[in-house]
Design a protein around this motif. Sequence first.
Motif, PDB file in Angstrom:
ATOM      1  N   GLU A  32       0.824  -1.213   0.000  1.00  0.00           N
ATOM      2  CA  GLU A  32       0.000   0.000   0.000  1.00  0.00           C
ATOM      3  C   GLU A  32       0.857   1.261   0.000  1.00  0.00           C
ATOM      4  OE1 GLU A  32      -4.253  -0.398   1.626  1.00  0.00           O
ATOM      5  OE2 GLU A  32      -2.954  -1.016   3.287  1.00  0.00           O
ATOM      6  N   TYR A  34       3.800   1.544  -1.324  1.00  0.00           N
ATOM      7  CA  TYR A  34       4.421   1.666  -2.652  1.00  0.00           C
ATOM      8  C   TYR A  34       3.428   2.189  -3.688  1.00  0.00           C
ATOM      9  CZ  TYR A  34       7.230   0.433  -6.740  1.00  0.00           C
ATOM     10  OH  TYR A  34       7.968   0.472  -7.909  1.00  0.00           O
ATOM     11  N   THR A  35       2.154   1.834  -3.531  1.00  0.00           N
ATOM     12  CA  THR A  35       1.141   2.252  -4.509  1.00  0.00           C
ATOM     13  C   THR A  35       0.337   3.464  -4.034  1.00  0.00           C
ATOM     14  OG1 THR A  35      -0.387   0.603  -3.575  1.00  0.00           O
ATOM     15  CG2 THR A  35       0.915  -0.059  -5.479  1.00  0.00           C
ATOM     16  N   SER A  36       0.749   4.059  -2.920  1.00  0.00           N
ATOM     17  CA  SER A  36       0.088   5.252  -2.394  1.00  0.00           C
ATOM     18  C   SER A  36       0.454   6.493  -3.196  1.00  0.00           C
ATOM     19  CB  SER A  36       0.503   5.454  -0.927  1.00  0.00           C
ATOM     20  OG  SER A  36       0.132   6.730  -0.458  1.00  0.00           O
ATOM     21  N   ASP A  44       9.856   4.057  -1.553  1.00  0.00           N
ATOM     22  CA  ASP A  44       9.876   3.045  -2.618  1.00  0.00           C
ATOM     23  C   ASP A  44      10.989   2.025  -2.380  1.00  0.00           C
ATOM     24  OD1 ASP A  44       7.769   4.263  -3.861  1.00  0.00           O
ATOM     25  OD2 ASP A  44       8.933   5.089  -5.527  1.00  0.00           O
ATOM     26  N   LEU A 120      -6.934  -4.448  -3.899  1.00  0.00           N
ATOM     27  CA  LEU A 120      -5.861  -4.062  -4.803  1.00  0.00           C
ATOM     28  C   LEU A 120      -6.344  -4.026  -6.252  1.00  0.00           C
ATOM     29  CD1 LEU A 120      -2.677  -5.797  -3.335  1.00  0.00           C
ATOM     30  CD2 LEU A 120      -3.587  -3.503  -2.922  1.00  0.00           C
ATOM     31  N   ALA A 124      -6.000  -0.826  -8.638  1.00  0.00           N
ATOM     32  CA  ALA A 124      -5.066  -1.021  -9.756  1.00  0.00           C
ATOM     33  C   ALA A 124      -5.229  -0.007 -10.878  1.00  0.00           C
ATOM     34  CB  ALA A 124      -5.222  -2.432 -10.315  1.00  0.00           C
ATOM     35  N   THR A 127      -2.773   2.828 -10.818  1.00  0.00           N
ATOM     36  CA  THR A 127      -1.317   2.693 -10.843  1.00  0.00           C
ATOM     37  C   THR A 127      -0.878   1.315 -11.325  1.00  0.00           C
ATOM     38  OG1 THR A 127       0.688   2.890  -9.500  1.00  0.00           O
ATOM     39  CG2 THR A 127      -1.284   2.091  -8.380  1.00  0.00           C
ATOM     40  N   TYR A 128      -1.286   0.980 -12.548  1.00  0.00           N
ATOM     41  CA  TYR A 128      -0.882  -0.310 -13.116  1.00  0.00           C
ATOM     42  C   TYR A 128       0.631  -0.498 -13.083  1.00  0.00           C
ATOM     43  CZ  TYR A 128      -5.472  -1.503 -15.031  1.00  0.00           C
ATOM     44  OH  TYR A 128      -6.788  -1.843 -15.176  1.00  0.00           O
ATOM     45  N   ARG A 130       2.914   0.512 -11.124  1.00  0.00           N
ATOM     46  CA  ARG A 130       3.536   0.206  -9.826  1.00  0.00           C
ATOM     47  C   ARG A 130       3.260  -1.238  -9.397  1.00  0.00           C
ATOM     48  NH1 ARG A 130       5.998   3.714  -6.088  1.00  0.00           N
ATOM     49  NH2 ARG A 130       6.779   5.398  -7.357  1.00  0.00           N
ATOM     50  N   PHE A 131       2.063  -1.710  -9.636  1.00  0.00           N
ATOM     51  CA  PHE A 131       1.790  -3.113  -9.347  1.00  0.00           C
ATOM     52  C   PHE A 131       2.624  -4.024 -10.258  1.00  0.00           C
ATOM     53  CE2 PHE A 131      -2.162  -1.372  -7.474  1.00  0.00           C
ATOM     54  CZ  PHE A 131      -2.106  -2.002  -6.241  1.00  0.00           C
ATOM     55  N   LEU A 153       0.193  -6.912 -13.895  1.00  0.00           N
ATOM     56  CA  LEU A 153      -0.564  -6.788 -12.654  1.00  0.00           C
ATOM     57  C   LEU A 153      -1.229  -8.108 -12.297  1.00  0.00           C
ATOM     58  CD1 LEU A 153      -2.026  -5.280 -10.352  1.00  0.00           C
ATOM     59  CD2 LEU A 153      -3.742  -4.610 -12.036  1.00  0.00           C
TER      60      LEU A 153
END
Length: 208
Positions: A32, A34-36, A44, A120, A124, A127-128, A130-131, A153
């Motif tokens: 979470e 990292y994808t925030s 990161d 998630l 998604a 932020t594709y 980052r996943f 993803l």
Amino acid sequence: PDIAVVDPQFTMSTPKSVTAATGLDALTHAVEAYTSKKATAQTDLYAVSAVKKIFTYLPRVYADGSDKEAREAMSAAAYEAGICINNSSVTIVHGMSRPIGALFHVPHGLSNAMLLKDCLEFAADGTYERFAALGRAVGRASIPMKLRQKNLLRLWEKSVKSVKCRLWQNTVLTGQNFSKLSERWRRMPMTAEVQAIQEKQLLLKIWK
């Protein structure tokens, strides 16, 4: 607190259920953060490091709680993930998980695991890339870069599901168990606070 003492020695006797719950909580923290939208270059680094450690060592330490190397790695991963959430915060998984713990006394890491995949997937769209990066980081997406980020993803989601299944083959909520849970919820009088944020309806919608 001003100081946090992270000593893996104190985790050596942790039961399997607590090992799994706390490990998946740390994984959720790292993913979470990292994808925030609040993620930074510093968080990161810690987040990716934590995710890689957890994918490697959580199944190991779950299988053998006396594995000193795995306990040390998981303590480091939890610490890294903790730094991340203190700086980048968490997202929808924790937002949905906390009411489950508060109302039904489900262990926090288990309630995170219950929600991880669906929440998630919801996040998604924002932020594709980052996943997808997390999928590559854990070695589940070593495929040509021309492949669509969305497909990367999906490989990441399968990786998370694989780890969850190995940890909780016998303790996940079944459809029958959740029916009982949701029925109990329907009969429960709502507090003004819960009613205001409408978390009852939102959680039931996710689990139907």
